[in-house]
Design a protein around this motif. Structure first.
Motif, PDB file in Angstrom:
ATOM      1  N   UNK A  69      28.438   9.616 -23.133  1.00 55.57           N
ATOM      2  CA  UNK A  69      27.360  10.321 -23.824  1.00 55.57           C
ATOM      3  C   UNK A  69      26.461   9.289 -24.461  1.00 55.57           C
ATOM      4  N   UNK A  70      25.180   9.589 -24.565  1.00 53.22           N
ATOM      5  CA  UNK A  70      24.315   8.722 -25.354  1.00 53.22           C
ATOM      6  C   UNK A  70      24.823   8.704 -26.784  1.00 53.22           C
ATOM      7  N   UNK A  71      24.875   7.520 -27.374  1.00 54.47           N
ATOM      8  CA  UNK A  71      25.244   7.395 -28.785  1.00 54.47           C
ATOM      9  C   UNK A  71      24.019   7.135 -29.646  1.00 54.47           C
ATOM     10  N   UNK A  72      22.834   7.353 -29.059  1.00 50.30           N
ATOM     11  CA  UNK A  72      21.600   7.152 -29.812  1.00 50.30           C
ATOM     12  C   UNK A  72      21.299   8.406 -30.626  1.00 50.30           C
ATOM     13  N   UNK A  73      20.900   8.234 -31.894  1.00 52.45           N
ATOM     14  CA  UNK A  73      20.591   9.394 -32.732  1.00 52.45           C
ATOM     15  C   UNK A  73      19.543  10.297 -32.070  1.00 52.45           C
ATOM     16  N   UNK A  74      19.794  11.582 -32.071  1.00 52.13           N
ATOM     17  CA  UNK A  74      18.829  12.536 -31.537  1.00 52.13           C
ATOM     18  C   UNK A  74      18.919  12.748 -30.037  1.00 52.13           C
ATOM     19  N   UNK A  75      19.695  11.931 -29.323  1.00 50.00           N
ATOM     20  CA  UNK A  75      19.837  12.121 -27.878  1.00 50.00           C
ATOM     21  C   UNK A  75      21.114  12.895 -27.598  1.00 50.00           C
ATOM     22  N   UNK A  76      20.981  13.947 -26.797  1.00 50.19           N
ATOM     23  CA  UNK A  76      22.123  14.811 -26.504  1.00 50.19           C
ATOM     24  C   UNK A  76      22.252  14.959 -24.992  1.00 50.19           C
ATOM     25  N   UNK A  77      22.846  13.955 -24.373  1.00 54.82           N
ATOM     26  CA  UNK A  77      23.058  14.039 -22.935  1.00 54.82           C
ATOM     27  C   UNK A  77      24.321  13.284 -22.524  1.00 54.82           C
ATOM     28  N   UNK A  78      24.830  13.716 -21.385  1.00 52.41           N
ATOM     29  CA  UNK A  78      26.025  13.124 -20.777  1.00 52.41           C
ATOM     30  C   UNK A  78      25.642  12.552 -19.419  1.00 52.41           C
ATOM     31  N   UNK A  79      26.350  11.517 -19.024  1.00 54.84           N
ATOM     32  CA  UNK A  79      26.103  10.918 -17.716  1.00 54.84           C
ATOM     33  C   UNK A  79      27.437  10.595 -17.059  1.00 54.84           C
ATOM     34  N   UNK A  80      27.551  10.896 -15.763  1.00 50.26           N
ATOM     35  CA  UNK A  80      28.760  10.583 -14.992  1.00 50.26           C
ATOM     36  C   UNK A  80      28.443   9.434 -14.047  1.00 50.26           C
ATOM     37  N   UNK A  81      29.142   8.315 -14.200  1.00 50.19           N
ATOM     38  CA  UNK A  81      28.872   7.150 -13.342  1.00 50.19           C
ATOM     39  C   UNK A  81      29.191   7.407 -11.874  1.00 50.19           C
ATOM     40  N   UNK A  82      30.405   7.870 -11.537  1.00 50.83           N
ATOM     41  CA  UNK A  82      30.702   8.001 -10.102  1.00 50.83           C
ATOM     42  C   UNK A  82      29.790   8.993  -9.381  1.00 50.83           C
ATOM     43  N   UNK A  83      29.362  10.046 -10.050  1.00 53.16           N
ATOM     44  CA  UNK A  83      28.520  11.051  -9.381  1.00 53.16           C
ATOM     45  C   UNK A  83      27.031  10.835  -9.657  1.00 53.16           C
ATOM     46  N   UNK A  84      26.678   9.886 -10.515  1.00 55.77           N
ATOM     47  CA  UNK A  84      25.283   9.696 -10.917  1.00 55.77           C
ATOM     48  C   UNK A  84      24.676  11.029 -11.354  1.00 55.77           C
ATOM     49  N   UNK A  85      25.463  11.764 -12.156  1.00 59.31           N
ATOM     50  CA  UNK A  85      25.045  13.095 -12.612  1.00 59.31           C
ATOM     51  C   UNK A  85      24.714  13.049 -14.102  1.00 59.31           C
ATOM     52  N   UNK A  86      23.766  13.853 -14.480  1.00 62.29           N
ATOM     53  CA  UNK A  86      23.211  13.841 -15.826  1.00 62.29           C
ATOM     54  C   UNK A  86      23.151  15.265 -16.332  1.00 62.29           C
ATOM     55  N   UNK A  87      23.491  15.491 -17.596  1.00 64.02           N
ATOM     56  CA  UNK A  87      23.368  16.830 -18.166  1.00 64.02           C
ATOM     57  C   UNK A  87      23.038  16.730 -19.636  1.00 64.02           C
TER      58      UNK A  87
END
Ligand SMILES: [Zn+2]
Ligand SMILES: [Zn+2]
Ligand SMILES: [Zn+2]
Length: 89
Positions: A69-87
């Motif tokens: 997950x982004x650990x930057x304040x105000x950013x709310x997203x997840x990323x999967x490395x093997x699938x290059x998927x973002x949510x």
């Protein structure tokens, strides 16, 4: 809104935030980082792919922990490395 684009992201039930506002590996070697990411498997916070050492990406490859997950304040997203998927969540 969650857009579950891979099974790894789909299995994240509650998103883990950073326990430290620093890359734990960069701190050890005295390196700089750009952005921070938190591993959703073990909770470690490491640096992004724009950072010189790309510790989050290396961690994902070395451990098989797929989702950060982004650990930057105000950013709310997840990323999967093997699938290059973002949510967003
Ligand atoms: Zn995935
Ligand atoms: Zn780092
Ligand atoms: Zn991990």
């Amino acid at each position: 809104m969650a857009n579950k684009s891979c099974a790894h992201i789909g299995s994240v039930r509650s998103v883990r935030g950073p326990t430290r506002r620093e890359c734990e590996e960069c701190v050890k070697i005295g390196a700089a980082w750009v952005h921070l990411r938190t591993c959703q498997e073990c909770g470690i916070t490491l640096c992004c792919d724009s950072s010189p050492n790309r510790h989050a990406s290396k961690h994902a490859r070395a451990t098989g922990h797929p989702v950060i997950a982004s650990a930057e304040p105000g950013e709310r997203w997840l990323y999967c490395y093997p699938d290059d998927a973002f949510a967003e969540y």
